[in-house]
Design a protein around this motif. Structure first.
Motif, PDB file in Angstrom:
ATOM      1  N   VAL A   1       0.828  -1.203   0.000  1.00 16.33           N
ATOM      2  CA  VAL A   1       0.000   0.000   0.000  1.00 16.33           C
ATOM      3  C   VAL A   1       0.864   1.256   0.000  1.00 16.33           C
ATOM      4  CG1 VAL A   1      -1.711   1.309   1.298  1.00 16.33           C
ATOM      5  CG2 VAL A   1      -1.897  -1.162   1.143  1.00 16.33           C
TER       6      VAL A   1
ATOM      7  N   ILE B   1      -5.107  -4.617   1.895  1.00 16.27           N
ATOM      8  CA  ILE B   1      -5.148  -3.159   1.916  1.00 16.27           C
ATOM      9  C   ILE B   1      -5.775  -2.604   3.189  1.00 16.27           C
ATOM     10  CG2 ILE B   1      -5.964  -1.134   0.680  1.00 16.27           C
ATOM     11  CD1 ILE B   1      -6.089  -2.836  -1.814  1.00 16.27           C
ATOM     12  N   ALA B   2      -6.915  -3.199   3.581  1.00 16.28           N
ATOM     13  CA  ALA B   2      -7.738  -2.585   4.626  1.00 16.28           C
ATOM     14  C   ALA B   2      -6.985  -2.334   5.948  1.00 16.28           C
ATOM     15  CB  ALA B   2      -8.985  -3.427   4.856  1.00 16.28           C
TER      16      ALA B   2
ATOM     17  N   VAL C   1      -4.672   0.685   5.587  1.00 14.86           N
ATOM     18  CA  VAL C   1      -5.363   1.971   5.442  1.00 14.86           C
ATOM     19  C   VAL C   1      -5.950   2.399   6.784  1.00 14.86           C
ATOM     20  CG1 VAL C   1      -7.296   3.138   4.351  1.00 14.86           C
ATOM     21  CG2 VAL C   1      -5.845   1.665   3.010  1.00 14.86           C
TER      22      VAL C   1
ATOM     23  N   GLN D   1      -4.490   5.739   9.416  1.00  8.26           N
ATOM     24  CA  GLN D   1      -5.249   6.878   9.916  1.00  8.26           C
ATOM     25  C   GLN D   1      -4.930   7.133  11.380  1.00  8.26           C
ATOM     26  OE1 GLN D   1      -6.612   8.296   7.432  1.00  8.26           O
ATOM     27  NE2 GLN D   1      -6.219   6.459   6.223  1.00  8.26           N
TER      28      GLN D   1
ATOM     29  N   VAL E   1     -12.271   0.128   8.210  1.00  7.00           N
ATOM     30  CA  VAL E   1     -11.626   1.218   7.463  1.00  7.00           C
ATOM     31  C   VAL E   1     -12.508   2.461   7.472  1.00  7.00           C
ATOM     32  CG1 VAL E   1     -10.973   1.986   5.162  1.00  7.00           C
ATOM     33  CG2 VAL E   1     -10.242  -0.227   5.966  1.00  7.00           C
TER      34      VAL E   1
ATOM     35  N   LEU F   1     -11.592   6.080   8.847  1.00 11.25           N
ATOM     36  CA  LEU F   1     -11.574   7.235   7.947  1.00 11.25           C
ATOM     37  C   LEU F   1     -12.452   8.355   8.492  1.00 11.25           C
ATOM     38  CD1 LEU F   1     -11.769   5.696   4.376  1.00 11.25           C
ATOM     39  CD2 LEU F   1      -9.833   6.780   5.468  1.00 11.25           C
TER      40      LEU F   1
ATOM     41  N   THR G   1     -11.560  12.024   0.040  1.00 12.04           N
ATOM     42  CA  THR G   1     -11.282  12.357   1.440  1.00 12.04           C
ATOM     43  C   THR G   1      -9.828  12.780   1.617  1.00 12.04           C
ATOM     44  OG1 THR G   1     -10.619  10.096   1.976  1.00 12.04           O
ATOM     45  CG2 THR G   1     -12.934  10.643   2.295  1.00 12.04           C
TER      46      THR G   1
ATOM     47  N   LEU H   1      -7.502  10.852   2.237  1.00 10.88           N
ATOM     48  CA  LEU H   1      -6.872   9.960   3.208  1.00 10.88           C
ATOM     49  C   LEU H   1      -6.435   8.649   2.573  1.00 10.88           C
ATOM     50  CD1 LEU H   1      -9.405  10.462   6.132  1.00 10.88           C
ATOM     51  CD2 LEU H   1      -7.219  11.584   5.815  1.00 10.88           C
ATOM     52  N   VAL H   2      -6.991   8.337   1.385  1.00 12.72           N
ATOM     53  CA  VAL H   2      -6.708   7.059   0.734  1.00 12.72           C
ATOM     54  C   VAL H   2      -6.238   7.347  -0.684  1.00 12.72           C
ATOM     55  CG1 VAL H   2      -7.665   4.811   0.177  1.00 12.72           C
ATOM     56  CG2 VAL H   2      -8.659   6.131   2.015  1.00 12.72           C
ATOM     57  N   LYS H   3      -5.171   6.676  -1.111  1.00 12.93           N
ATOM     58  CA  LYS H   3      -4.721   6.870  -2.489  1.00 12.93           C
ATOM     59  C   LYS H   3      -5.620   6.099  -3.439  1.00 12.93           C
ATOM     60  CE  LYS H   3       0.015   6.899  -1.432  1.00 12.93           C
ATOM     61  NZ  LYS H   3       1.198   6.112  -1.716  1.00 12.93           N
TER      62      LYS H   3
ATOM     63  N   ASP I   1      -5.191   3.858  -5.741  1.00  9.92           N
ATOM     64  CA  ASP I   1      -5.062   2.403  -5.895  1.00  9.92           C
ATOM     65  C   ASP I   1      -5.653   1.679  -4.693  1.00  9.92           C
ATOM     66  OD1 ASP I   1      -2.952   3.549  -4.443  1.00  9.92           O
ATOM     67  OD2 ASP I   1      -1.784   1.715  -4.625  1.00  9.92           O
ATOM     68  N   ALA I   2      -5.419   2.224  -3.496  1.00 11.75           N
ATOM     69  CA  ALA I   2      -5.989   1.591  -2.310  1.00 11.75           C
ATOM     70  C   ALA I   2      -7.511   1.712  -2.316  1.00 11.75           C
ATOM     71  CB  ALA I   2      -5.418   2.206  -1.043  1.00 11.75           C
TER      72      ALA I   2
ATOM     73  N   GLY J   1      -8.891  -0.932  -4.487  1.00 14.42           N
ATOM     74  CA  GLY J   1      -8.769  -2.242  -3.860  1.00 14.42           C
ATOM     75  C   GLY J   1      -9.648  -2.432  -2.647  1.00 14.42           C
ATOM     76  N   LEU J   2     -10.183  -1.352  -2.101  1.00 11.54           N
ATOM     77  CA  LEU J   2     -11.115  -1.511  -0.988  1.00 11.54           C
ATOM     78  C   LEU J   2     -12.540  -1.687  -1.486  1.00 11.54           C
ATOM     79  CD1 LEU J   2      -9.800   1.164   1.528  1.00 11.54           C
ATOM     80  CD2 LEU J   2      -9.895  -1.292   1.893  1.00 11.54           C
TER      81      LEU J   2
END
Lengths: 416, 307
Positions: free
Chosen positions: A36, A215-216, A219, A223, A269, A273, B81, B83-85, B87-88, B91-92
């Motif tokens: 990631v 990923i989760a 991510v 945060q 996640v 967020l 947001t 906070l997330v790129k 690609d991520a 994938g989420l």
């Protein structure tokens, strides 16, 4: 392994699945971070697709649908795909996502072509080959969990030992190579570890869902902290928690494990967020609201202070005219100030209370100090170059420097 | 129209429809959105089946498009947001939607055979046999559909060329001149979602995913001009379709797979031999530079005492 399973207060099969999910969560959480943070989150997706030609070739070579050899085929194809991906990305101007996409589609196309070739062989056992690794969690066996445990333990040890070199390579590859680290070897090690994580997970939750599990946790953990070490630990913990809770829920509700784990992971996640302190969407919105409110209240307070000094105590209407703010803003500001005991009312005339006068004085002083800082800040010769907090200059400069600022600000006659 | 011509035309139109948008996705680093959509449409199909008890193509396409759009908009929202790129975010989102689909099937539709392959993913080899008649002409349905999508995409990028270009390369600048990057990004993503779903229905998922990414990545290695890149992408797509079809009939393999492989070979070739960005060209450049430095050092050496 037996002792570990006996320790879990669950029926045997549930305990095995829960343990497997925990191992998977930790591994995916920790190793996923390396994907990631490099912008290669979807490497899991590419690995999942590249398994197809691997499986097909393994089948062509062995001529039988044997779990072991097919998994080896998938693993080898995965490593080849991952290395190609990193190679394309590092030797050309293609960015990680496109490199992943190119490898993914090439390998999958190759897989399909090989499958048609296999279909021509008229080998009866070839049916279902294409969904072989894409299926969802078969019941995990104790043997599988032991294998998963060994693989993930090994990869976690590698991460622990190589933590510092990994960290440098991750964030600044050029610096890493300039201090003599073997960046290419480290990259390959990192990529291989991710392949290991995917292989660990693919039998348990299915290939597509493994993408999210890589990923989760990262991510979510990202945060909550800005430090890599803490983030890796946190990602492992979150991964394990998500895995175990997802597995338990899916067993109670008698639905497939993988999708439930993904749902739980996504929920986590989303929660992070929204609510993460300092970063979360709602947290930031709340802070913005509080800041706006404070600025408004201070403004109204200063306006009132000015009005009181200029003439008789104003009414709300007069204050609104005087300050030029919208009437609604004045009313809300006055309401807040009244609630905190900053003002007193006499009919519709408004006075400042003792506390209010003090607060207004404080605001004036802070504003004056800010002006002085802008004008004379450079003459202070602060010991460090950090910008002070504009909301509370006195606290961030310290009393000594504040007094010097005031001294610098007093007007001096030009020396003859 | 002969079968072969229909198949090549269908694939070429897929290459056109996706090739008009693919370059922007590659430049915006969301190349894999096509793959995401290919998995994320599952809940749409399940929903259509649960509500209307049907697997009819039109209903399935509508349901799938709905979730394709949900997928791309969710990706966009996560990205927004900050906070997330991207690609991520991709994938989420798509595993989540896919999970919802799988859960829906096991919970409510476990008795019937409901999966992506049998509902939405078409097969290019069957394209010539599904025809519609327009003005007395029998013409393959997929050709009509894909031609419409291609025209739509062409109109989109020609009408909004300047805006798409500005937001792709410099979102901050485009904001200052009054173009809204968020809006453009959403528009482009929705166009991809719809294009992908309609193309899936004609030729299956992998060919579409390949045609979105590989020709665009290949073109990116050949040029620095945007319109040249788009034109090259479409042309490379057509060449891959033609070469893939030829190859497939020669060795009797999957047509979509062979076309994908042809595109991949093209990429590999360009990666090696591109005049400016290819590996060979860069190796030659490096060697030349090394020689230049070596000779410069040599000529400078006598002036300096050796330590």
């Amino acid at each position: 392994m037996d002792h570990l399973i006996e320790l879990i207060p669950l029926p045997y099969t549930d305990a095995v699945v829960a343990l497997g999910a925990a191992i998977l969560g930790i591994t995916a959480g920790v190793l996923g971070a390396f994907a990631v943070l490099r912008g290669r989150s979807l490497v899991g997706d590419a690995l999942a697709h590249s398994a197809l030609p691997g499986v097909a070739i393994a089948f062509i070579v062995t001529g039988a649908k044997d779990t072991g050899s097919l998994l080896v085929g998938a693993g080898v194809a995965g490593i080849v795909a991952a290395l190609l991906m990193v190679g394309i990305e590092q030797t050309s101007r293609i960015r990680p996502d496109a490199a992943i996409g190119v490898v993914l589609s090439s390998f999958f196309s190759l897989g399909i072509v090989l499958l048609t070739y296999i279909a021509d062989l008229n080998n009866a056992s070839q049916a279902g080959l294409d969904t072989y690794l894409f299926g969802q969690a078969a019941g995990l066996l104790e043997r599988d969990v032991a294998l998963m445990g060994a693989l993930s333990l090994a990869s976690l040890v590698v991460v622990a030992v190589l933590f510092r070199p990994f960290k440098v390579t991750l964030f600044d590859p050029s610096f890493a190579s300039s201090v003599g680290l073997r960046v290419r070897v480290l990259e390959i090690t990192m990529t291989t570890l991710i392949v290991v994580a995917v292989i660990v997970g693919v039998r348990a939750v299915g290939a597509i869902l493994m993408v999210a599990l890589l990923i989760a946790p990262t991510v979510a953990a990202r945060q909550l902290t800005g430090r890599l070490g803490r983030m890796l630990v946190l990602a492992g913990v979150i991964g394990a928690a998500v895995g175990v809770s997802g597995a338990l829920v899916s067993m109670r509700a008698e639905v497939p494990t993988g999708p439930v784990i993904v749902l739980v992971a996504f929920g986590t996640v989303l929660l992070c967020l929204l609510l993460a302190p300092g970063r979360g969407v709602l947290w930031r919105a709340g802070k913005l609201r509080r800041d706006r409110r404070r600025a408004r209240n201070e403004g109204v307070l200063v306006d009132l202070d000015t009005a009181v000094h200029a003439g008789p105590p104003p009414t709300e209407r007069e204050l609104a005219q005087l300050s030029g703010r919208p009437r609604r803003e004045i009313l809300r500001g006055l309401r807040d100030l009244h609630r905190t005991g900053m003002l007193e009312r006499d009919g519709d005339r408004i006075f400042l209370s003792g506390a209010g006068a003090g607060a207004a004085h404080g605001v004036h002083e802070r504003r004056h100090l800010w002006t002085l800082w802008l004008e004379h800040g450079a003459e202070l010769d602060l010991p460090d170059a950090r910008e002070p907090d504009p909301h509370d200059l006195r606290a961030s400069l310290g009393d000594e420097h504040t007094e010097r600022l005031f001294a610098l600000g007093t007007w001096r006659p030009p020396s003859p | 129209m002969s079968t072969d011509v229909t198949i090549i035309l269908t694939a070429g139109l897929v290459a056109t429809a996706t090739g008009l948008i693919g370059p922007f996705l590659v430049l915006r680093r969301v190349a894999l959105v096509g793959d995401a959509v290919s998995h994320a449409v599952l809940p749409g199909i399940v929903m259509v089946y649960l509500l209307f008890q049907t697997r009819a193509p039109l209903a399935v396409v509508v349901g799938a498009s709905l979730f394709a759009v949900v997928c791309v908009l969710s990706i966009d929202a996560l990205k927004a947001t900050g906070l997330v790129k991207s690609d991520a975010a991709i994938g989420l989102v798509f595993p989540l939607l896919f999970s919802l689909g799988v859960l829906g099937i096991t919970r409510y539709a476990s008795g019937i055979h409901l999966d992506l392959d049998s509902t939405i993913y078409g097969e290019i080899a069957f394209a010539p046999f599904r025809t519609v008649s327009i003005g007395g002409f029998e013409i393959a349905r997929s050709i009509v559909q894909l031609a419409c999508v291609s025209v739509f995409n062409l109109a989109l990028i020609t009408l909004l060329w300047k805006e798409i270009k500005a937001t792709t390369f410099d979102p901050d600048f485009s904001r200052t001149i009054g173009i809204r990057p968020a809006l453009l990004s959403r528009l482009l993503l929705i166009a991809v979602a719809i294009t992908a779903v309609i193309a899936f229905e004609s030729v299956g998922a992998i060919l579409v995913v390949t045609m979105i990414i590989v020709p665009a990545a290949t073109a990116y290695l050949l040029t620095d001009r945007l319109w040249v890149m788009v034109a090259l992408t479409v042309s490379i797509g057509w060449v891959s379709a033609l070469a893939g079809h030829t190859g497939a009939s020669a060795i009797d393999a999957s047509i979509a797979g062979a076309m994908g492989l042809a595109a991949a070979c093209g990429f590999a070739l360009v990666l090696l031999a591109s005049p400016r960005y290819g590996l060979l060209a860069r190796a030659v450049q490096r060697a030349r530079r090394r020689r230049a430095i070596a000779s410069a050092l040599e000529s400078a050496a006598p002036a300096r005492p050796v330590a």
